[in-house]
Design a protein around this motif. Sequence first.
Motif, PDB file in Angstrom:
ATOM      1  N   THR A 104     -15.424   7.422 -12.858  1.00  0.00           N
ATOM      2  CA  THR A 104     -15.647   7.185 -11.430  1.00  0.00           C
ATOM      3  C   THR A 104     -17.130   7.082 -11.129  1.00  0.00           C
ATOM      4  O   THR A 104     -17.580   6.179 -10.409  1.00  0.00           O
ATOM      5  N   ALA A 107     -18.671   3.922 -12.341  1.00  0.00           N
ATOM      6  CA  ALA A 107     -18.287   2.744 -11.560  1.00  0.00           C
ATOM      7  C   ALA A 107     -19.183   2.535 -10.347  1.00  0.00           C
ATOM      8  O   ALA A 107     -19.154   1.458  -9.738  1.00  0.00           O
ATOM      9  N   CYS A 111     -20.296  -1.251  -8.747  1.00  0.00           N
ATOM     10  CA  CYS A 111     -19.795  -1.428  -7.377  1.00  0.00           C
ATOM     11  C   CYS A 111     -20.948  -1.680  -6.409  1.00  0.00           C
ATOM     12  O   CYS A 111     -20.858  -2.549  -5.533  1.00  0.00           O
ATOM     13  N   VAL A 161     -15.931   6.226  -4.741  1.00  0.00           N
ATOM     14  CA  VAL A 161     -16.885   5.205  -5.203  1.00  0.00           C
ATOM     15  C   VAL A 161     -17.347   4.339  -4.037  1.00  0.00           C
ATOM     16  O   VAL A 161     -18.551   4.096  -3.849  1.00  0.00           O
TER      17      VAL A 161
END
Length: 352
Positions: A104, A107, A111, A161
């Motif tokens: 997570t 990411a 992102c 996220v």
Amino acid sequence: MSEGQRFQLGTIGALGLSVVSSVSIVICNKALISTLGFTFATTLTSWHLLVTFCSLHVALKMKLFEHKPFDPKAVMGFGILNGTSIGLLNLSLGFNSVGFYQMTKLAIIPCTVLLETLFFSKQFSKKIRFSLSVLLMGVGIATVTDLQLNMLGSILSLLAVITTCVAQIMTNTIQKKYKVSSTQLLYQSCPYQALTLFIIGPFLDALLTNKNVFAFKYTPLVLAFIVLSCMISVSVNFSTFLVIGKTSPVTYQVLGHLKTCLVLAFGYVLLHDPFSWRNILGILIAVVGMVLYSYFCTRDTQPKPIEPSTQLSQSKEGETDPLINIENGVDMINESTPQKLGVWSSDKDLRA
């Protein structure tokens, strides 16, 4: 000293302060959570923010910075979003395996890059993307262990996220749009962040730890570490806003992975935590990625020199100076590997 040199020194100082303060708070919180059993992370973070606001209020009264009010709706929205992202990160850790939680966190960089490309038209060169890939691969090798998926945990991780990326992008955008300093933004948003976590903190901690923060036995030693943690958090919060304001959200995430490597090394050298060749290999790959990222960012943001012969020929032809098309490899940052304590991590670098 030129303005550019002063800016570079200020940026280096902000990065250094962020690393030192974040690693220090990890050490303090590890002792508080692992040794003393105070596992109420979200509530502790709300205290961090309250102490930060009080410290900044004193600094304002001493005229160390100037209060600059701006759009109250933007401040309130940003503060609530920031507080919510912290709560979601804690929930993500509580309802996921350690390995999935690390995925997570990994990411967040891609992102953030995707959101800035889509909504802010920022361009990241292939070399910048390559260096970030190397960095993420190294951190993944060093920290990711097991991967156990569940529907609720996956949804919480996705929300964590997205809110974290948006909050960090907003930190950079608001400072530039309203021309406010990191201190001014932090001072105005702290009450909203603290209030959000004050409300959800006790319930969230009870859900994750099956314990009541108000029923905990607060010994003098526990209180001393809580006070120390809150004092360090002032520096952590300030340096976070400072780094994102002077650089960008992606650079802040890269810096965060550097902290992860430093905390892992610290745990091995001083605390004798388990350490394998996989950890060493991952840290080395991550360091290579960070070096490449820094090098490409520095090189890509420097103006390209114009050949004298080109200038001469163009002046003879009566043409204007050519436009230099620079591909902007945007100079676009918690923590140690969590070891689960019940359903919460004992090592999480609390982002206050």
